[in-house]
Design an enzyme around this catalytic site. Sequence first.
Site, PDB file in Angstrom:
ATOM      1  N   HIS A  83       1.209  -0.864  -0.048  1.00 19.93           N
ATOM      2  CA  HIS A  83      -0.089  -0.054  -0.167  1.00 19.93           C
ATOM      3  C   HIS A  83       0.752   1.035  -0.150  1.00 19.93           C
ATOM      4  O   HIS A  83       1.585   0.824   0.652  1.00 19.93           O
ATOM      5  CB  HIS A  83      -0.738   0.111   1.194  1.00 19.93           C
ATOM      6  CG  HIS A  83      -1.778   0.768   1.291  1.00 19.93           C
ATOM      7  ND1 HIS A  83      -1.799   2.624   2.042  1.00 19.93           N
ATOM      8  CD2 HIS A  83      -3.137   0.803   1.116  1.00 19.93           C
ATOM      9  CE1 HIS A  83      -2.903   2.813   1.344  1.00 19.93           C
ATOM     10  NE2 HIS A  83      -3.937   2.163   1.084  1.00 19.93           N
ATOM     11  N   ASP A 113      -8.069  -5.482  -0.210  1.00 18.70           N
ATOM     12  CA  ASP A 113      -8.352  -5.706  -1.581  1.00 18.70           C
ATOM     13  C   ASP A 113      -8.529  -7.451  -0.869  1.00 18.70           C
ATOM     14  O   ASP A 113      -8.916  -8.147  -1.511  1.00 18.70           O
ATOM     15  CB  ASP A 113      -7.957  -5.645  -2.542  1.00 18.70           C
ATOM     16  CG  ASP A 113      -8.162  -4.068  -2.803  1.00 18.70           C
ATOM     17  OD1 ASP A 113      -9.382  -4.046  -2.249  1.00 18.70           O
ATOM     18  OD2 ASP A 113      -7.443  -3.716  -3.034  1.00 18.70           O
TER      19      ASP A 113
END
Length: 373
Positions: free
Chosen positions: A263, A314
Amino acid sequence: MSTEDKPAYSPGLAGVIAGESAICWVDPNAGLLYRGYDIHELAVKSSYEDIVWLLLHGELPDMAQLGKMTWELSEERTLPAPVLAMLRTLPHDTHPMDALRTGVSMLASFDPELNDNSHAANLRKAIRLIAKVCQLIADGWRIRQGDDPCAAPHDLTHAGAFLFSLNGVLPEAWLVEMLDTVLVLYADHEFNASTFSARVTASTLSDIYSAVTSAIGTLKGPLHGGANEEALGVLEGIGSADRVESWVKERLERKEKIMGFGHRVYKTGDSRVPVMRELARNLGERTGKTHWVPICEKLEEVMTREKNLCANVDLYAAVVFRLMGFPGALNPAIFALSRVAGWCAHVIEQHDHNRLIRPRSLYTGPVARKIKE
């Protein structure tokens, strides 16, 4: 000859502060706050309708405010007939995100307050958009499958209305509750790519529909909203936890990106992962498909060891959506079902304190030169 000093450059705008916002804070050390409230507490104690009000108004609603907004959402879901007709003209294999993007753009023409960017008008348009995005996704999918659209009863929550409109049957309470939690987790995430796109569009004083259309186009990409659809493909390709180690090492040797990990902001892990992991575990036990979470957990172990990368939301969202029965192609659209609330809040904030967003670029072309005679 250049007269300008070489400006500082951060590829992908990594670490660049591009604006101020009171809506959401992503703490690099794994915190996530909506208007000052921790996401873990909100996921347990608040509904998606609570979050919509919080993002748009800055405070959690009282019972009267919540009831009024819930009723308004239910009243605004119906799509104009020409928009439904448009959905029927799209090619059968149109991706749900493309149908959603086109639908939101078309809805603009039916809003009498389209070009009124006042705070009050934007709040009213935000409710219309949040409601109609729900119906656009569900109706678009049903039409793609050869079924007629299905309007939900007015007494259902936003999550319940989506499930009913998508499947045509009254959803079980536990399934509604789980989807509601997913919507809470995905509702906003600071200046992510799609939200930033929306704010750039809004900063030109364009309308909220144009801004949300920009956001949807950005969300579609596999490095953003399409990531959970891609992560599902990863999990299906692995198949079982005992194959994870060899599968990961093969991909890393080929220098392939493994979706569901890493991320831009978080350094010690995505703060939404623990809640989404438990949803996946619960769903696995309810459906008898308990093999998915062990695959994810083994992936987390190997990727942390080999690349020092933590899972992002996700990875487990892909499992949750699969076990809820959603087709993989719908994954990014369900992300949009939630995030539209955040987009609208950011557009309103941008319009309320506007400054045109216009960054510079670092020129890498030829030095100044003359046309040859």
